[in-house]
Design a protein around this motif. Structure first.
Motif, PDB file in Angstrom:
ATOM      1  N   PRO A 173       0.837  -1.200   0.000  1.00 32.53           N
ATOM      2  CA  PRO A 173       0.000   0.000   0.000  1.00 32.53           C
ATOM      3  C   PRO A 173       0.876   1.256   0.000  1.00 32.53           C
ATOM      4  CG  PRO A 173      -0.110  -1.097   2.131  1.00 32.53           C
ATOM      5  CD  PRO A 173       0.718  -1.958   1.243  1.00 32.53           C
ATOM      6  N   ARG A 174       0.881   1.974  -1.093  1.00 28.71           N
ATOM      7  CA  ARG A 174       1.630   3.223  -1.288  1.00 28.71           C
ATOM      8  C   ARG A 174       3.146   3.019  -1.295  1.00 28.71           C
ATOM      9  NH1 ARG A 174      -0.898   6.059   3.225  1.00 28.71           N
ATOM     10  NH2 ARG A 174       1.113   7.076   3.328  1.00 28.71           N
ATOM     11  N   TRP A 175       3.648   1.832  -1.628  1.00 30.16           N
ATOM     12  CA  TRP A 175       5.089   1.632  -1.759  1.00 30.16           C
ATOM     13  C   TRP A 175       5.419   0.543  -2.768  1.00 30.16           C
ATOM     14  CZ3 TRP A 175       6.582  -3.299  -0.515  1.00 30.16           C
ATOM     15  CH2 TRP A 175       5.872  -3.989   0.461  1.00 30.16           C
ATOM     16  N   VAL A 176       6.642   0.632  -3.312  1.00 30.71           N
ATOM     17  CA  VAL A 176       7.162  -0.354  -4.249  1.00 30.71           C
ATOM     18  C   VAL A 176       8.629  -0.565  -3.905  1.00 30.71           C
ATOM     19  CG1 VAL A 176       7.727  -0.841  -6.675  1.00 30.71           C
ATOM     20  CG2 VAL A 176       5.609   0.362  -6.119  1.00 30.71           C
ATOM     21  N   VAL A 177       9.067  -1.835  -3.905  1.00 25.84           N
ATOM     22  CA  VAL A 177      10.479  -2.154  -3.720  1.00 25.84           C
ATOM     23  C   VAL A 177      10.972  -2.810  -5.003  1.00 25.84           C
ATOM     24  CG1 VAL A 177      12.169  -3.500  -2.417  1.00 25.84           C
ATOM     25  CG2 VAL A 177      10.269  -2.398  -1.222  1.00 25.84           C
ATOM     26  N   SER A 178      12.054  -2.254  -5.543  1.00 23.87           N
ATOM     27  CA  SER A 178      12.680  -2.793  -6.746  1.00 23.87           C
ATOM     28  C   SER A 178      13.947  -3.514  -6.320  1.00 23.87           C
ATOM     29  CB  SER A 178      13.039  -1.660  -7.711  1.00 23.87           C
ATOM     30  OG  SER A 178      11.934  -0.834  -7.948  1.00 23.87           O
ATOM     31  N   VAL A 179      13.920  -4.845  -6.373  1.00 23.96           N
ATOM     32  CA  VAL A 179      15.054  -5.656  -5.944  1.00 23.96           C
ATOM     33  C   VAL A 179      15.181  -6.814  -6.921  1.00 23.96           C
ATOM     34  CG1 VAL A 179      13.686  -7.078  -4.361  1.00 23.96           C
ATOM     35  CG2 VAL A 179      16.128  -6.765  -3.931  1.00 23.96           C
ATOM     36  N   LYS A 180      16.368  -7.431  -6.987  1.00 20.92           N
ATOM     37  CA  LYS A 180      16.522  -8.531  -7.938  1.00 20.92           C
ATOM     38  C   LYS A 180      15.534  -9.648  -7.599  1.00 20.92           C
ATOM     39  CE  LYS A 180      20.783 -10.161  -5.744  1.00 20.92           C
ATOM     40  NZ  LYS A 180      22.187 -10.462  -5.994  1.00 20.92           N
ATOM     41  N   PRO A 181      14.996 -10.290  -8.641  1.00 19.09           N
ATOM     42  CA  PRO A 181      13.923 -11.275  -8.460  1.00 19.09           C
ATOM     43  C   PRO A 181      14.238 -12.377  -7.443  1.00 19.09           C
ATOM     44  CG  PRO A 181      14.153 -10.753 -10.781  1.00 19.09           C
ATOM     45  CD  PRO A 181      15.285 -10.071 -10.065  1.00 19.09           C
ATOM     46  N   ALA A 182      15.489 -12.781  -7.321  1.00 20.41           N
ATOM     47  CA  ALA A 182      15.840 -13.852  -6.388  1.00 20.41           C
ATOM     48  C   ALA A 182      15.544 -13.473  -4.932  1.00 20.41           C
ATOM     49  CB  ALA A 182      17.313 -14.216  -6.541  1.00 20.41           C
ATOM     50  N   LEU A 183      15.476 -12.182  -4.629  1.00 14.44           N
ATOM     51  CA  LEU A 183      15.251 -11.731  -3.248  1.00 14.44           C
ATOM     52  C   LEU A 183      13.806 -11.317  -2.966  1.00 14.44           C
ATOM     53  CD1 LEU A 183      18.492  -9.631  -2.712  1.00 14.44           C
ATOM     54  CD2 LEU A 183      17.993 -11.914  -1.858  1.00 14.44           C
ATOM     55  N   LEU A 184      12.956 -11.330  -3.978  1.00 16.27           N
ATOM     56  CA  LEU A 184      11.584 -10.857  -3.789  1.00 16.27           C
ATOM     57  C   LEU A 184      10.843 -11.582  -2.680  1.00 16.27           C
ATOM     58  CD1 LEU A 184      10.422 -10.203  -7.447  1.00 16.27           C
ATOM     59  CD2 LEU A 184      10.638  -8.519  -5.625  1.00 16.27           C
ATOM     60  N   GLU A 185      10.913 -12.900  -2.649  1.00 13.22           N
ATOM     61  CA  GLU A 185      10.158 -13.644  -1.632  1.00 13.22           C
ATOM     62  C   GLU A 185      10.691 -13.395  -0.223  1.00 13.22           C
ATOM     63  OE1 GLU A 185       7.218 -15.170  -1.591  1.00 13.22           O
ATOM     64  OE2 GLU A 185       7.050 -14.477  -3.652  1.00 13.22           O
ATOM     65  N   SER A 186      11.999 -13.261  -0.064  1.00 17.04           N
ATOM     66  CA  SER A 186      12.527 -12.983   1.279  1.00 17.04           C
ATOM     67  C   SER A 186      12.108 -11.580   1.734  1.00 17.04           C
ATOM     68  CB  SER A 186      14.048 -13.150   1.326  1.00 17.04           C
ATOM     69  OG  SER A 186      14.688 -12.170   0.535  1.00 17.04           O
ATOM     70  N   PHE A 187      12.027 -10.633   0.823  1.00 19.57           N
ATOM     71  CA  PHE A 187      11.569  -9.285   1.161  1.00 19.57           C
ATOM     72  C   PHE A 187      10.082  -9.304   1.471  1.00 19.57           C
ATOM     73  CE2 PHE A 187      15.624  -7.985   0.204  1.00 19.57           C
ATOM     74  CZ  PHE A 187      15.796  -6.623   0.169  1.00 19.57           C
ATOM     75  N   ARG A 188       9.317 -10.106   0.711  1.00 26.23           N
ATOM     76  CA  ARG A 188       7.879 -10.191   0.965  1.00 26.23           C
ATOM     77  C   ARG A 188       7.610 -10.761   2.352  1.00 26.23           C
ATOM     78  NH1 ARG A 188       3.601 -12.812   1.390  1.00 26.23           N
ATOM     79  NH2 ARG A 188       4.496 -14.872   1.169  1.00 26.23           N
ATOM     80  N   ALA A 189       8.457 -11.683   2.790  1.00 26.19           N
ATOM     81  CA  ALA A 189       8.299 -12.252   4.130  1.00 26.19           C
ATOM     82  C   ALA A 189       8.519 -11.194   5.209  1.00 26.19           C
ATOM     83  CB  ALA A 189       9.271 -13.413   4.325  1.00 26.19           C
ATOM     84  N   LYS A 190       9.350 -10.204   4.929  1.00 29.59           N
ATOM     85  CA  LYS A 190       9.633  -9.140   5.906  1.00 29.59           C
ATOM     86  C   LYS A 190       8.646  -7.986   5.816  1.00 29.59           C
ATOM     87  CE  LYS A 190      14.586  -9.999   5.674  1.00 29.59           C
ATOM     88  NZ  LYS A 190      15.861  -9.502   5.172  1.00 29.59           N
TER      89      LYS A 190
END
Length: 163
Positions: A129-146
């Motif tokens: 909600p009101r934010w976007v994180v641009s990170v390499k695809p391999a790290l997306l799920e670990s960031f989503r967990a946080k």
């Protein structure tokens, strides 16, 4: 022929009443309570709760708020602010694992406009909600967990590599 006189208004003022602090708190609670209870989620046709459009972070049990510094802290970095404008704020995080951008928006419509413009480049983004994180695809799920949010894939324009 008789004319009617307009009603006479009294110029006498009633004594001012200053509401008590407890009354103000109660009035504030009456305003906030419907807003809080309205955020309980939508019901699906079967009467159960519908799946939320943004998933909560399993580890934190919440979705990160739209503030660059808070999101950066949750991901283990201190962001260097690159853009601080009315429509968005963007911070750069540099870690041993990756460099990534955190972009926040004052309103949801600005985020959607940003995503529409980013569609040209394609790629996967973590969106909340009101934010976007641009990170390499391999790290997306670990960031989503946080952070929570959802992974959104944007289709680029033009031929794909290897086509």
């Amino acid at each position: 022929m008789s004319q009617q006189q307009p009603p006479v208004r009294s110029t006498r003022r009633s004594p001012s009443r200053v509401p008590r602090p407890g009354a103000l708190a109660a009035a504030g609670a009456m305003v906030v309570l419907p807003l809080v209870t309205a955020c309980g989620g939508e019901k699906d046709a079967g009467g159960g709760k519908a799946a939320p459009s943004v998933t909560a972070a399993p580890a934190a049990g919440v979705v990160a708020p739209a503030k660059v510094e808070v999101i950066a802290g949750l991901t283990g970095c201190k962001a260097k602010i690159r853009i601080d404008a009315d429509e968005l704020r963007q911070g750069l995080c540099r870690t041993k694992k990756a460099d990534y951008l955190i972009t926040t928006f004052p309103e949801e419509k600005f985020k959607e406009t940003w995503l529409e413009e980013a569609r040209v480049y394609g790629g996967k983004y973590l969106v909340g909600p009101r934010w976007v994180v641009s990170v390499k695809p391999a790290l997306l799920e670990s960031f989503r967990a946080k952070l929570g949010g959802t992974v959104r894939e944007l289709r680029g324009i033009g031929p794909k590599p290897g086509e």
